[in-house]
Write a protein that holds these residues in place. Structure first.
Motif, mmCIF file in Angstrom:
data_model
loop_
_atom_site.group_PDB
_atom_site.id
_atom_site.type_symbol
_atom_site.label_atom_id
_atom_site.label_comp_id
_atom_site.label_asym_id
_atom_site.label_seq_id
_atom_site.Cartn_x
_atom_site.Cartn_y
_atom_site.Cartn_z
ATOM 1 N N LYS A 68 0.845 -1.198 0.000
ATOM 2 C CA LYS A 68 0.000 0.000 0.000
ATOM 3 C C LYS A 68 0.877 1.242 0.000
ATOM 4 O O LYS A 68 2.005 1.218 0.480
ATOM 5 C CB LYS A 68 -0.915 0.009 1.232
ATOM 6 N N VAL A 69 0.324 2.333 -0.505
ATOM 7 C CA VAL A 69 1.058 3.592 -0.589
ATOM 8 C C VAL A 69 1.019 4.292 0.769
ATOM 9 O O VAL A 69 -0.067 4.512 1.324
ATOM 10 C CB VAL A 69 0.427 4.518 -1.663
ATOM 11 N N PRO A 70 2.183 4.666 1.340
ATOM 12 C CA PRO A 70 2.168 5.380 2.617
ATOM 13 C C PRO A 70 1.758 6.844 2.441
ATOM 14 O O PRO A 70 2.202 7.511 1.505
ATOM 15 C CB PRO A 70 3.618 5.272 3.097
ATOM 16 N N VAL A 71 0.888 7.323 3.334
ATOM 17 C CA VAL A 71 0.432 8.709 3.303
ATOM 18 C C VAL A 71 0.672 9.316 4.676
ATOM 19 O O VAL A 71 0.261 8.751 5.691
ATOM 20 C CB VAL A 71 -1.077 8.785 2.958
ATOM 21 N N GLU A 72 1.341 10.469 4.707
ATOM 22 C CA GLU A 72 1.648 11.133 5.977
ATOM 23 C C GLU A 72 0.405 11.855 6.488
ATOM 24 O O GLU A 72 -0.214 12.635 5.773
ATOM 25 C CB GLU A 72 2.803 12.120 5.786
ATOM 26 N N ILE A 73 0.061 11.589 7.747
ATOM 27 C CA ILE A 73 -1.125 12.172 8.374
ATOM 28 C C ILE A 73 -0.679 13.179 9.428
ATOM 29 O O ILE A 73 0.110 12.852 10.307
ATOM 30 C CB ILE A 73 -1.967 11.075 9.066
ATOM 31 N N SER A 74 -1.206 14.425 9.334
ATOM 32 C CA SER A 74 -0.873 15.427 10.344
ATOM 33 C C SER A 74 -2.116 16.040 10.990
ATOM 34 O O SER A 74 -2.007 16.876 11.871
ATOM 35 C CB SER A 74 0.008 16.523 9.743
ATOM 36 N N ASN A 75 -3.319 15.628 10.512
ATOM 37 C CA ASN A 75 -4.562 16.058 11.167
ATOM 38 C C ASN A 75 -5.688 15.055 10.881
ATOM 39 O O ASN A 75 -5.526 14.147 10.078
ATOM 40 C CB ASN A 75 -4.959 17.476 10.744
ATOM 41 N N GLU A 84 -8.546 3.158 -0.029
ATOM 42 C CA GLU A 84 -8.328 1.744 0.292
ATOM 43 C C GLU A 84 -6.872 1.321 0.158
ATOM 44 O O GLU A 84 -6.367 0.552 0.951
ATOM 45 C CB GLU A 84 -9.185 0.861 -0.606
ATOM 46 N N ASN A 85 -6.193 1.821 -0.877
ATOM 47 C CA ASN A 85 -4.819 1.380 -1.142
ATOM 48 C C ASN A 85 -3.764 2.248 -0.462
ATOM 49 O O ASN A 85 -2.615 2.255 -0.851
ATOM 50 C CB ASN A 85 -4.561 1.334 -2.659
ATOM 51 N N GLN A 106 -8.999 5.117 16.239
ATOM 52 C CA GLN A 106 -9.582 4.012 16.999
ATOM 53 C C GLN A 106 -11.086 3.902 16.717
ATOM 54 O O GLN A 106 -11.611 2.803 16.570
ATOM 55 C CB GLN A 106 -9.330 4.226 18.494
ATOM 56 N N LYS A 107 -11.746 5.065 16.619
ATOM 57 C CA LYS A 107 -13.174 5.077 16.314
ATOM 58 C C LYS A 107 -13.460 4.489 14.936
ATOM 59 O O LYS A 107 -14.376 3.701 14.750
ATOM 60 C CB LYS A 107 -13.715 6.510 16.359
ATOM 61 N N ALA A 108 -12.642 4.911 13.952
ATOM 62 C CA ALA A 108 -12.842 4.482 12.568
ATOM 63 C C ALA A 108 -12.213 3.116 12.284
ATOM 64 O O ALA A 108 -12.277 2.633 11.157
ATOM 65 C CB ALA A 108 -12.265 5.518 11.618
ATOM 66 N N ASP A 109 -11.584 2.525 13.281
ATOM 67 C CA ASP A 109 -10.923 1.220 13.165
ATOM 68 C C ASP A 109 -9.847 1.226 12.065
ATOM 69 O O ASP A 109 -9.801 0.346 11.212
ATOM 70 C CB ASP A 109 -11.958 0.116 12.919
ATOM 71 N N ILE A 110 -8.988 2.258 12.116
ATOM 72 C CA ILE A 110 -7.878 2.397 11.170
ATOM 73 C C ILE A 110 -6.576 2.144 11.915
ATOM 74 O O ILE A 110 -6.370 2.663 13.009
ATOM 75 C CB ILE A 110 -7.856 3.817 10.551
#
Length: 162
Positions: A68-75, A84-85, A106-110
């Motif tokens: 899967k492609v990594p995506v940086e999350i800051s918010n 999905e990918n 945790q809420k979104a089960d990610i």
């Protein structure tokens, strides 16, 4: 799309010396072998492999995490926009934002790749509880001390008056 297997590239004699990484992962770094008689530099049989062009991963799977492609999350907004990918990787953010992102995940089960959400939130709750207990203890102690001081002052005043 599978990554090719490749050897773990380590420095010459790293298996002999602890300062070069024997049993110390952080010290295990690649350094190009130099020197006139270096067998590794000469790519002799029976010696460690040397970093070279042939070991590069294929263009399709390069930089991927679990296919899967990594995506940086800051918010949180970026967390909600995930496809999905894509796999989320937490950026370098402050503690407040990190807690918010972890709760939303945790809420979104990610699953966040570089953060164990359950363990992190449990640890944060424990620390918050501990600090609140310390604050209440300090307040109680200061109240007791102030009461004792006022009692001592009143008893001294009575002595002087007599």
């Amino acid at each position: 799309m599978n990554k090719k297997s490749k050897p773990k590239f380590l420095r010459k004699d790293s298996h002999k010396m602890s300062k070069l990484g024997k049993g110390r992962k952080k010290k295990q770094k690649w350094k190009k072998p130099t020197g006139r008689d270096n067998k590794m530099r000469e790519k002799r049989k029976g010696h460690r492999k040397v970093v070279s062009i042939g070991y590069k991963t294929d263009k399709i799977s390069r930089g991927m995490i679990e296919q899967k492609v990594p995506v940086e999350i800051s918010n949180i907004a970026q967390l909600k926009k995930l496809r999905e990918n894509e796999v989320p990787v937490l950026a370098n953010v402050g503690m407040k934002k990190k807690i918010e992102i972890a709760k939303a995940a945790q809420k979104a089960d990610i699953k966040i790749h570089n953060l164990n959400v359950e363990k992190f939130l449990k640890d944060v709750e424990f620390k918050a509880k501990k600090t609140s207990e310390k604050k209440t203890d300090k307040k109680n102690e200061s109240k007791k001390e102030s009461k004792e001081k006022t009692e001592n002052k009143t008893s001294e005043d009575k002595k002087w008056k007599q």
